[in-house]
Design a protein around this motif. Sequence first.
Motif, PDB file in Angstrom:
ATOM      1  N   VAL A   1       0.980  -1.202  -0.048  1.00  0.00           N
ATOM      2  CA  VAL A   1       0.054   0.123   0.041  1.00  0.00           C
ATOM      3  C   VAL A   1       0.862   1.296  -0.108  1.00  0.00           C
ATOM      4  N   LYS A   2       1.019   1.856  -1.102  1.00  0.00           N
ATOM      5  CA  LYS A   2       1.624   3.082  -1.332  1.00  0.00           C
ATOM      6  C   LYS A   2       0.957   4.428  -1.087  1.00  0.00           C
ATOM      7  N   ASP A   3      -0.632   4.164  -1.540  1.00  0.00           N
ATOM      8  CA  ASP A   3      -1.371   5.540  -1.216  1.00  0.00           C
ATOM      9  C   ASP A   3      -2.726   4.961  -0.579  1.00  0.00           C
ATOM     10  N   ASP A   4      -2.723   5.614   0.569  1.00  0.00           N
ATOM     11  CA  ASP A   4      -3.761   5.242   1.614  1.00  0.00           C
ATOM     12  C   ASP A   4      -5.255   5.432   1.007  1.00  0.00           C
ATOM     13  N   ASN A   5      -5.367   6.292   0.014  1.00  0.00           N
ATOM     14  CA  ASN A   5      -6.663   6.378  -0.642  1.00  0.00           C
ATOM     15  C   ASN A   5      -7.127   5.647  -1.758  1.00  0.00           C
ATOM     16  N   ASN A   6      -6.030   4.520  -2.027  1.00  0.00           N
ATOM     17  CA  ASN A   6      -6.148   3.834  -3.209  1.00  0.00           C
ATOM     18  C   ASN A   6      -6.778   2.608  -2.817  1.00  0.00           C
ATOM     19  N   ILE A   7      -8.171   2.250  -2.872  1.00  0.00           N
ATOM     20  CA  ILE A   7      -8.858   1.144  -2.442  1.00  0.00           C
ATOM     21  C   ILE A   7      -8.509  -0.204  -3.112  1.00  0.00           C
ATOM     22  N   LYS A   8      -8.015  -0.074  -4.223  1.00  0.00           N
ATOM     23  CA  LYS A   8      -7.470  -1.171  -5.208  1.00  0.00           C
ATOM     24  C   LYS A   8      -6.245  -1.664  -4.750  1.00  0.00           C
ATOM     25  N   GLN A   9      -5.422  -1.038  -4.158  1.00  0.00           N
ATOM     26  CA  GLN A   9      -4.290  -1.512  -3.470  1.00  0.00           C
ATOM     27  C   GLN A   9      -4.776  -2.374  -2.268  1.00  0.00           C
ATOM     28  N   TYR A  10      -5.874  -1.833  -1.451  1.00  0.00           N
ATOM     29  CA  TYR A  10      -5.778  -2.856  -0.308  1.00  0.00           C
ATOM     30  C   TYR A  10      -6.724  -4.141  -0.913  1.00  0.00           C
ATOM     31  N   MET A  11      -7.602  -3.763  -1.802  1.00  0.00           N
ATOM     32  CA  MET A  11      -8.006  -5.186  -2.502  1.00  0.00           C
ATOM     33  C   MET A  11      -6.895  -6.170  -2.856  1.00  0.00           C
ATOM     34  N   LEU A  12      -5.883  -5.604  -3.437  1.00  0.00           N
ATOM     35  CA  LEU A  12      -4.803  -6.451  -3.724  1.00  0.00           C
ATOM     36  C   LEU A  12      -4.128  -7.180  -2.615  1.00  0.00           C
ATOM     37  N   CYS A  13      -4.122  -6.428  -1.767  1.00  0.00           N
ATOM     38  CA  CYS A  13      -3.382  -7.133  -0.343  1.00  0.00           C
ATOM     39  C   CYS A  13      -4.344  -8.113   0.020  1.00  0.00           C
ATOM     40  N   GLY A  14      -5.572  -7.785   0.048  1.00  0.00           N
ATOM     41  CA  GLY A  14      -6.747  -8.924   0.231  1.00  0.00           C
ATOM     42  C   GLY A  14      -6.589 -10.087  -0.385  1.00  0.00           C
ATOM     43  N   ALA A  15      -6.511  -9.902  -1.819  1.00  0.00           N
ATOM     44  CA  ALA A  15      -6.169 -11.092  -2.457  1.00  0.00           C
ATOM     45  C   ALA A  15      -4.949 -11.767  -2.447  1.00  0.00           C
ATOM     46  N   LEU A  16      -3.898 -11.115  -2.222  1.00  0.00           N
ATOM     47  CA  LEU A  16      -2.698 -11.831  -1.739  1.00  0.00           C
ATOM     48  C   LEU A  16      -2.799 -12.495  -0.344  1.00  0.00           C
ATOM     49  N   THR A  17      -3.664 -12.008   0.418  1.00  0.00           N
ATOM     50  CA  THR A  17      -3.603 -12.627   1.726  1.00  0.00           C
ATOM     51  C   THR A  17      -4.412 -13.958   1.618  1.00  0.00           C
ATOM     52  N   GLY A  18      -5.536 -13.830   0.899  1.00  0.00           N
ATOM     53  CA  GLY A  18      -6.161 -14.975   0.487  1.00  0.00           C
ATOM     54  C   GLY A  18      -5.517 -16.181  -0.164  1.00  0.00           C
ATOM     55  N   PHE A  19      -4.540 -15.698  -0.990  1.00  0.00           N
ATOM     56  CA  PHE A  19      -3.840 -16.568  -1.693  1.00  0.00           C
ATOM     57  C   PHE A  19      -2.719 -17.543  -0.725  1.00  0.00           C
ATOM     58  N   LEU A  20      -1.899 -16.781   0.196  1.00  0.00           N
ATOM     59  CA  LEU A  20      -1.145 -17.520   0.909  1.00  0.00           C
ATOM     60  C   LEU A  20      -2.056 -18.121   2.130  1.00  0.00           C
ATOM     61  N   LEU A  21      -3.242 -17.569   2.560  1.00  0.00           N
ATOM     62  CA  LEU A  21      -3.826 -18.317   3.401  1.00  0.00           C
ATOM     63  C   LEU A  21      -4.492 -19.565   3.023  1.00  0.00           C
ATOM     64  N   SER A  22      -4.671 -19.723   1.851  1.00  0.00           N
ATOM     65  CA  SER A  22      -5.285 -21.034   1.309  1.00  0.00           C
ATOM     66  C   SER A  22      -4.322 -22.120   1.332  1.00  0.00           C
ATOM     67  N   PHE A  23      -2.886 -21.886   1.722  1.00  0.00           N
ATOM     68  CA  PHE A  23      -1.980 -23.131   1.894  1.00  0.00           C
ATOM     69  C   PHE A  23      -2.084 -23.493   3.346  1.00  0.00           C
ATOM     70  N   ILE A  24      -2.745 -22.518   4.064  1.00  0.00           N
ATOM     71  CA  ILE A  24      -2.788 -22.889   5.651  1.00  0.00           C
ATOM     72  C   ILE A  24      -4.203 -23.648   5.768  1.00  0.00           C
ATOM     73  N   GLN A  25      -5.244 -23.035   5.127  1.00  0.00           N
ATOM     74  CA  GLN A  25      -6.516 -23.185   5.218  1.00  0.00           C
ATOM     75  C   GLN A  25      -7.039 -24.511   4.612  1.00  0.00           C
ATOM     76  N   THR A  26      -6.368 -25.006   3.406  1.00  0.00           N
ATOM     77  CA  THR A  26      -6.892 -26.302   3.035  1.00  0.00           C
ATOM     78  C   THR A  26      -6.852 -27.489   3.764  1.00  0.00           C
ATOM     79  N   PRO A  27      -5.751 -27.853   4.242  1.00  0.00           N
ATOM     80  CA  PRO A  27      -5.584 -28.861   5.161  1.00  0.00           C
ATOM     81  C   PRO A  27      -6.712 -29.047   6.138  1.00  0.00           C
ATOM     82  N   ILE A  28      -6.697 -27.765   7.107  1.00  0.00           N
ATOM     83  CA  ILE A  28      -7.660 -27.871   8.183  1.00  0.00           C
ATOM     84  C   ILE A  28      -9.117 -27.948   7.775  1.00  0.00           C
ATOM     85  N   SER A  29      -9.390 -27.402   6.503  1.00  0.00           N
ATOM     86  CA  SER A  29     -10.789 -27.286   6.086  1.00  0.00           C
ATOM     87  C   SER A  29     -10.977 -28.816   5.587  1.00  0.00           C
ATOM     88  N   LEU A  30     -10.006 -29.443   5.225  1.00  0.00           N
ATOM     89  CA  LEU A  30     -10.278 -30.830   4.639  1.00  0.00           C
ATOM     90  C   LEU A  30     -10.785 -31.693   5.739  1.00  0.00           C
TER      91      LEU A  30
END
Length: 505
Positions: free
Chosen positions: A95-124
């Motif tokens: 996040v380089k610009d606090d007013n750019n919501i797209k940057q926060y959504m990108l961070c959310g998407a990257l968070t979801g990507f990395l979380l999938s590696f932790i979440q998949t075995p537990i969810s299974l």
Amino acid sequence: MGPSHNPFWNDILAGCVSGLTSVIVSHPLETLSIQRKINSPEVYQNIFHSFQVIYKHQGLIDGFYRGNLNLPLISPAFLTSAQFALYGQMTRHFVKDDNNIKQYMLCGALTGFLLSFIQTPISLILGQIHGNLNRRHTHVFDFHIKDCCKYIYENNNGLIGFYKGFSSNLICSITTSMFYFGGYEYIKKHLYQRHHRKFQNQNKNKNLRLNILLSGAIGGLSAWAICHPLDVIRSEIQTDDLRPGHRKYTSYFDCIKQMYEQENSIKIFYKGFFSGIIKSIPINAACFLAYEELDVIPIYLWTYFSQPTAHCHAPQPDRVPAIQLKNEIKARAVTTDESTSSIIHSALRKYPLNAAGELPKNEALMLMIRRQRTVETVDADGCLPEKLRKTYRGEDFILHEDKNLIIFTTKTNLSILKQNKHWFADGTFKVCPDDYYPLFTLHAMMTNAIIPLVYGLLIGKSAQDYNSFFEKVLVQDNFQPESIMTDFETGTIKSVRENVAKRFT
């Protein structure tokens, strides 16, 4: 030198507290839901009656937090901890610009990507236990995590088998986190920009917390409303029988097709939708408040427990009279109309001679009085005082003032602006008072230099806000600018095209 605080551990701590908060808030709701399902309506008549009965017969801890150390109950806390910790790290790096919501959504998407590696075995694991409990497939293992892991390992190609349904987890997690955090940040900034002005005479920290609670609730609500079908599909895939020859679904799209064919309606993808929404509101509101509050606590802890630095020194009691002198002079400068010399002379009469070495210089005391008396505040109606309405030459400096917009300029500045055919517009946010966002300025050339001529304090940066500004300025005279140069702010560009370009074409 003491240790400096580490942002990584800040995020870990804030994430852990958010995860713990999610369990504290969600587990009683889950308990109420389960008890109402397994008991007759006569036992628990409604939500409030259910709460009273459980609390009366079992107490708070045994009634609502019983069995809170097994995987189905601690896994949401662990996953929430990881999710918020990852998001904190993503925002710090991307996040380089606090007013750019797209940057926060990108961070959310990257968070979801990395979380999938932790979440998949537990969810299974949870999905297989849930499927076995519901007799979806035959009783093939005991209802224990150890037996379930052994069953998955033996029937699904070893360790790699714990990532069955990874693609469905990936789709669901990326989409959910993107709207979850993006929705939260958008609502939080919108509330601050649009409604912060209403709280100018109240406790702003209190209202900021209310904004966080509301933003967290809406962020969770938006993510759940948009991504609930994806979560249903993910759950369906991971509760499927793993034994070869017993599997129901061959792929992600095959699962969607078979689920739809069961009822020939998309309603099947929205099972449990409303109950999930009701639970998501308090859970996510509490999680975000805990995260925002705990994110700053490590800074204070490091400061408090850090080792002494080279600047630490022993107490200096001789400085106490000098501090008291300064405080008295400041108070009298603000509350009285006495002359500077009178305030200083009156305060020095009580100053002890044994502290003369700590006495500030006379020039420093005079400067301190001037600074105190230059602090101007708005009146009871929120209007600027008379001193701020005039320039030092006596010209009127307020062109327009209402609750949404204040414009500062003079007739001289407007005359210079009229003579120029090329204007320059810019906005800044860092120097704005708390109740405005942004400070918008019009510049023009004068004696080979570009100078600011009109200043506007706006409550937002939409095209409508800029329209109001330009309308109030352009009506003052017959302005004929040939060009207006601005940055890439979409609201400014739209307003210039609609109000300025059309006016002179």
